[in-house]
Design an enzyme around this catalytic site. Structure first.
Site, mmCIF file in Angstrom:
data_model
loop_
_atom_site.group_PDB
_atom_site.id
_atom_site.type_symbol
_atom_site.label_atom_id
_atom_site.label_comp_id
_atom_site.label_asym_id
_atom_site.label_seq_id
_atom_site.Cartn_x
_atom_site.Cartn_y
_atom_site.Cartn_z
ATOM 1 N N ASP A 1 -24.859 -29.719 68.662
ATOM 2 C CA ASP A 1 -24.360 -29.192 67.386
ATOM 3 C C ASP A 1 -24.068 -30.261 66.322
ATOM 4 O O ASP A 1 -23.985 -29.945 65.138
ATOM 5 C CB ASP A 1 -23.078 -28.376 67.612
ATOM 6 C CG ASP A 1 -23.285 -27.201 68.555
ATOM 7 O OD1 ASP A 1 -24.451 -26.820 68.780
ATOM 8 O OD2 ASP A 1 -22.284 -26.680 69.081
ATOM 9 N N ARG B 1 -45.747 -12.843 56.171
ATOM 10 C CA ARG B 1 -44.456 -12.271 56.561
ATOM 11 C C ARG B 1 -43.278 -13.171 56.196
ATOM 12 O O ARG B 1 -43.440 -14.372 56.028
ATOM 13 C CB ARG B 1 -44.424 -12.089 58.088
ATOM 14 C CG ARG B 1 -45.173 -10.876 58.539
ATOM 15 C CD ARG B 1 -45.198 -10.783 60.045
ATOM 16 N NE ARG B 1 -45.769 -9.508 60.445
ATOM 17 C CZ ARG B 1 -46.328 -9.267 61.613
ATOM 18 N NH1 ARG B 1 -46.385 -10.217 62.531
ATOM 19 N NH2 ARG B 1 -46.813 -8.083 61.894
ATOM 20 N N ALA C 1 -38.943 -25.198 55.430
ATOM 21 C CA ALA C 1 -38.523 -23.788 55.330
ATOM 22 C C ALA C 1 -38.139 -23.451 53.885
ATOM 23 O O ALA C 1 -37.821 -24.339 53.089
ATOM 24 C CB ALA C 1 -37.357 -23.527 56.273
ATOM 25 N N GLU D 1 -26.540 -19.370 63.825
ATOM 26 C CA GLU D 1 -26.160 -18.251 64.694
ATOM 27 C C GLU D 1 -24.876 -17.574 64.234
ATOM 28 O O GLU D 1 -24.646 -16.413 64.526
ATOM 29 C CB GLU D 1 -26.018 -18.717 66.146
ATOM 30 C CG GLU D 1 -24.988 -19.801 66.342
ATOM 31 C CD GLU D 1 -24.906 -20.257 67.796
ATOM 32 O OE1 GLU D 1 -25.190 -19.457 68.691
ATOM 33 O OE2 GLU D 1 -24.556 -21.421 68.021
HETATM 34 O O1 F6P Z 1 -22.278 -26.140 71.800
HETATM 35 C C1 F6P Z 1 -23.605 -26.052 72.165
HETATM 36 C C2 F6P Z 1 -24.108 -24.633 72.080
HETATM 37 O O2 F6P Z 1 -25.479 -24.605 72.422
HETATM 38 C C3 F6P Z 1 -23.886 -23.956 70.739
HETATM 39 O O3 F6P Z 1 -24.839 -24.324 69.778
HETATM 40 C C4 F6P Z 1 -23.918 -22.504 71.121
HETATM 41 O O4 F6P Z 1 -23.162 -21.736 70.223
HETATM 42 C C5 F6P Z 1 -23.275 -22.501 72.490
HETATM 43 O O5 F6P Z 1 -23.413 -23.812 73.008
HETATM 44 C C6 F6P Z 1 -23.879 -21.516 73.463
HETATM 45 O O6 F6P Z 1 -23.156 -21.598 74.653
HETATM 46 P P1 F6P Z 1 -23.583 -20.915 76.027
HETATM 47 O O7 F6P Z 1 -24.698 -21.723 76.617
HETATM 48 O O8 F6P Z 1 -22.360 -20.971 76.854
HETATM 49 O O9 F6P Z 1 -24.054 -19.552 75.685
#
Ligand code: F6P
Length: 328
Positions: A131, A166, A190, A226
């Protein structure tokens, strides 16, 4: 300062490419000092359950190029309780561990901070997360590899987006941080990025459509964090809105998911993991404790846990502007 002769090393939270390079560096730099190294499996869970074995130099052979973590990892609920941490400390004492190296993200370093406060055990953190959201370090271990993985995927998506005229909404990881989204958007050309750091009240979707992108281009790629602050989150939300509000457009969604965390670490991640791993042992030798090792302007720095965890690391406005200008 108590003399150190044995250290423990663990990986915790989400795995990140380059964690093995960091474990290798910690192990070898400690053995170089004549110290004993205990490998703790499954993060804090392993500390609680005594899933701990001695690591030799050979334990980390042939690992620098491997993704994931040979020590395995977990997000331990039990460690969040006082009882859990008491059990963990029992095992620290049992194995004669004088200091702990924790490789992980925000939550993992917060765990190290609490343990260090409660039990007076020196802890050194290494920023291991795709991250890139830890304050005080320019890069975290795994970020560069994940960025390259995302760009490779988006390049492929662009082939089909172009062929079908698209709009694609591609969802990118990063929890509450937009580094992966913003920079992979720049690197993949992008048309827009929707990130949680954008706190303006501008409707980012209307903004994107309103910029008339479809006038000059027949296809578009929008990278979406996300957990964007606007809307109820993710690429699906924006795709649904386009279907309702702009039905003339043909929309698709790709959620990249956990493939972003896998794969061989890039050379860059291997190098920073090796440097930071070695620096964690130097830090202990210098009497540092309860700090995260980081890299700032290509130099090793130590950042107190309290700052690394608490302070927000902003996405530079310049990155937002660059994408806006180059995506016309
Ligand atoms: O912190 C790393 C990360 O991949 C984030 O980007 C993501 O929100 C989270 O971990 C997902 O966690 P898990 O693998 O527990 O679903």
């Amino acid at each position: 300062m108590a003399k150190i002769s044995t250290i423990g090393v663990l990986t915790s939270g989400g795995d990140a490419p380059g964690m093995n390079a960091a474990i290798r560096a910690v192990t070898r730099a400690a053995i170089y000092e004549g110290w004993k190294v205990m490998g703790i499996y499954r993060g804090y869970e392993g500390l609680i359950n005594d899933d701990i074995i001695e690591f030799t130099s050979a334990s980390v052979s042939n690992t620098i190029q491997r993704g994931g973590t040979i020590l395995k990892t977990a997000r331990s609920k039990e460690f969040m309780t006082e009882e859990g941490r008491a059990k963990a400390y029992e095992n620290i004492k049992k194995h004669g561990i004088d200091a702990l190296i924790v490789i992980g993200g925000n939550g993992s370093l917060a765990g190290a901070q609490i343990l260090a406060q409660e039990y007076d055990i020196p802890c050194i953190g290494l920023p291991g997360t795709i991250d890139n959201d830890l304050y005080g370090t320019d890069y975290t271990i795994g970020y560069d590899t994940a960025l390259n993985t995302i760009v490779e995927c988006v390049d492929k998506i662009r082939d089909t987006a172009t062929s079908h005229d698209r709009i694609f909404f591609v969802e990118v990881m990063g929890r509450d941080a937009g580094f992966l989204t913003q920079n992979s958007a720049i690197a993949s050309g992008a048309e827009a990025a929707i990130i949680p750091e954008d706190m303006s009240n501008i409707d980012q979707l209307a903004n994107f459509i309103g910029r008339g992108i479809r006038k000059s281009k027949n296809s578009s790629i929008v990278l979406v964090s996300e957990s964007p602050k606007v809307g109820n989150g993710g690429a699906m939300y924006y795709a649904e809105r386009v279907r309702k509000e702009y039905p003339q457009y043909d929309v698709r969604v790709t959620i990249l998911g956990h493939l972003q965390r896998g794969g061989k670490p890039s050379a860059f991640d291997r190098i920073i993991a090796s440097r930071m791993g070695a620096a964690s042992i130097t830090a202990l030798k210098e009497g540092q404790r309860n700090v995260m090792v980081g890299i700032s302007r290509d130099e090793i720095v130590y950042i107190p846990f309290s700052r690394a965890i608490k302070y927000a690391k902003p996405v530079a406005k310049e990155l937002i502007d660059v994408l806006a200008v180059l995506s016309i």
